[in-house]
Design an enzyme around this catalytic site. Structure first.
Site, PDB file in Angstrom:
ATOM      1  N   LYS A 269       0.971  -1.016  -0.047  1.00 34.35           N
ATOM      2  CA  LYS A 269      -0.045   0.242   0.127  1.00 34.35           C
ATOM      3  C   LYS A 269       1.176   1.170   0.034  1.00 34.35           C
ATOM      4  O   LYS A 269       2.003   1.104   0.645  1.00 34.35           O
ATOM      5  CB  LYS A 269      -0.927   0.004   1.045  1.00 34.35           C
ATOM      6  CG  LYS A 269      -2.075  -0.711   1.196  1.00 34.35           C
ATOM      7  CD  LYS A 269      -3.382  -0.743   1.906  1.00 34.35           C
ATOM      8  CE  LYS A 269      -3.908  -2.194   2.027  1.00 34.35           C
ATOM      9  NZ  LYS A 269      -5.340  -1.163   1.213  1.00 34.35           N
ATOM     10  N   ARG A 343     -10.891 -11.226  -0.595  1.00 34.28           N
ATOM     11  CA  ARG A 343     -11.616 -11.385  -1.608  1.00 34.28           C
ATOM     12  C   ARG A 343     -11.833 -13.065  -1.764  1.00 34.28           C
ATOM     13  O   ARG A 343     -11.936 -14.162  -1.450  1.00 34.28           O
ATOM     14  CB  ARG A 343     -12.166 -11.123  -2.736  1.00 34.28           C
ATOM     15  CG  ARG A 343     -10.438 -10.754  -3.593  1.00 34.28           C
ATOM     16  CD  ARG A 343     -11.032  -9.863  -5.218  1.00 34.28           C
ATOM     17  NE  ARG A 343     -11.114  -8.944  -4.007  1.00 34.28           N
ATOM     18  CZ  ARG A 343     -11.231  -7.680  -4.696  1.00 34.28           C
ATOM     19  NH1 ARG A 343     -11.486  -7.651  -6.062  1.00 34.28           N
ATOM     20  NH2 ARG A 343     -11.761  -5.786  -3.951  1.00 34.28           N
TER      21      ARG A 343
END
Ligand code: BES
Ligand code: ZN
Ligand code: ZN
Length: 487
Positions: A269, A343
């Protein structure tokens, strides 16, 4: 905090006057209950003060007690009533008022919410506003200040106390989930999250099973194994079972994303994107404490919680962009971005859910920044093809003040997540509609039962002006407790 209902104003407690636009204190139910001299003083205050807009005044009365006078401005609706409940506690904490009396009727605003439900909501909101994450701070000499008791004035004393007790339980569980989420990543590993679930098993009596890495391997959960590879912390798969419904009734399965820290992995990130990513297990905390609340409320249902817990780290052993992971379902995931890890682990949990032949599966996850882009920070995103469940969930959310807003779940979007070298890609083909791509990805693993996906990323943290302490917001618990109870 003690929350008790009452029919009269005790001398030792601070009465709270909630007033509409330009309304004088005389208009309030509590006025007649004060001594003549206190009435006179409040009257003078009302005469010399502009009671307009949203205001807060502390009035010192002759009897030595204080009164809290709060204006709610022109429009009043149920959302504002809920905010007002929290504002009272926020002001009381600042003013160091330890016991208050509020009038339940002051929170009736438009929406047809009955007294009992309103009492429940009030107790929950008072608890939420009285919470602050202080575990890691040195206690000041005089101790932390929290409101000690709230008396709830109502003519219907008998039934209302039970509702206050229920609301208090829900508030406490939401606060415990907030504390879990707020716990720094260094102290909240997959194993620690599992221990928290076990603690709830001991406390409430529901059954908790923790699958370790070897069990996860046996189940061929390649998604969970893939994401956790970069971390020195081993993954855990948490299973909680509460079967107090009829034997013949199929269970509701709640699935929560348990990423205890999300660095993004090798797709590390950027900037301050990594800040607050210790809260990426908020979905897991939410389902754990939803179950805890339902158990404490003795709800007669069959409920299962599944939490895949991992840490997403960059290292020499991390999963790579381009990796093809074989999931428990047999489908392969093409990892286009290691930061779309939620996910990937949820795919295995959704497959595991099949063994319960569930009547409904609801997953809760801080899944996408895109959901925040779409909705801001005041509602979670809701995805389902089941319109009946959609309506019920949204209604439950509106009543308890834990809001949802729908986004499309259409097969047209499935094109977005078709893999090139694998079955399903973990990222869409364009930069658009990221929250939907995330949902559509999960859908590929949830076709065997009725399913709902709630992206709580927008509500991961509290925002300015909602009278909740900085940090985790505890989203979706209030709404799920209310929904599951009635479903
Ligand atoms: N945990 C994040 C999503 C998130 C972001 C939650 C901000 C709360 C606040 C998730 O794992 C993530 O990084 N998603 C990516 C997906 C993308 C790489 C397809 C995102 O939203 O950018
Ligand atoms: Zn991520
Ligand atoms: Zn994440």
């Amino acid at each position: 905090m003690k929350i008790v209902c009452t029919k009269k104003l005790l001398k030792s407690v601070t009465p709270v006057f909630i007033l509409r636009e330009k309304e004088k204190p005389e208009k309030h139910l509590f006025f007649q209950q004060l001594s003549k001299s206190d009435q006179e003083q409040l009257h003078l205050f009302g005469k010399h003060t502009h009671l307009e807009g949203i205001y807060t005044h502390t009035v010192f009365l002759l009897s030595g007690r204080r009164a809290l006078v709060m204006g709610i401005g022109k429009e009043y609706n149920h959302r504002k009533a809920i905010r007002t409940m929290r504002r009272i506690i926020s002001v009381a904490r600042k003013e160091r008022m330890s016991s208050l009396v509020v009038n339940l009727g002051d929170f009736r605003a438009g929406k047809k919410v009955d007294v009992n439900t309103l009492a429940e909501i009030l107790a929950t909101q008072l608890e939420l506003a009285n919470f602050e994450f202080v575990m890691y701070k040195t206690k000041p000499k005089e101790g932390w200040f929290f409101v000690k008791e709230v008396h709830v004035f109502t003519p219907h004393v008998r039934n209302v106390q039970a509702n206050l007790n229920t609301g208090k339980i829900i508030g406490e569980e939401i606060n415990d989930a907030r504390a879990l989420s707020n716990t720094p990543g260094g102290d909240m590993t997959p194993q620690k999250l599992a221990e928290a679930a076990q603690g709830i098993g001991h406390r409430t009596g529901c059954k908790v099973r923790i699958l370790t890495e070897s069990a996860i391997k046996k189940l061929k959960m390649g998604g969970i194994l893939g994401v956790s590879r970069g971390s020195s912390e081993q993954p855990r798969f948490i299973v909680m079972e509460y079967l107090k419904g009829k034997k013949s009734e199929k269970p509701i399965v709640l699935v929560g994303k348990g990423v205890t820290f999300d660095t993004g992995g090798l797709n590390l990130k950027q900037g301050n994107g990594i800040y607050e990513m210790h809260m990426d297990m908020s979905g897991g905390a939410a389902v754990i404490h939803t179950l805890a609340a339902l158990v404490r409320l003795k709800v007669k249902k069959n409920i299962i919680c599944l939490i895949p817990a991992v840490e997403n780290m960059p290292s020499g052993s991390s999963y790579h962009p381009g990796d093809l992971l074989k999931t428990m379902s047999g489908k392969t995931i093409e990892v286009l971005n290691t930061d779309a890890e939620g996910r990937v682990i949820l795919a295995d949990a959704l497959t595991y859910a099949e063994r319960y032949a569930p009547r409904l599966v609801i997953d809760v996850a801080t899944l996408t920044g895109a959901a925040m882009v779409a909705l801001g920070q005041r509602a979670s995103a809701l995805f389902t093809t089941n319109t009946v469940v959609e309506k019920k969930l949204r209604q439950a959310g509106e009543v308890v003040g834990d809001l949802l807003w729908p986004l499309p779940l259409w097969e047209e979007y499935e094109e977005e997540v078709k893999g090139t070298f694998g079955d399903v890609a973990n990222m869409g083909k364009t930069k658009y509609g990221g929250a939907i791509t995330g949902a559509v990805f999960l859908w590929q693993f949830a076709k065997q039962y009725p399913w709902v996906h709630i992206d709580i990323a927008p509500r991961m943290t509290t925002i300015e002006g909602e009278y909740l302490a900085k940090g985790a917001a505890g989203a979706s618990i209030g709404l799920l407790v209310s929904f599951v109870r009635d479903f």
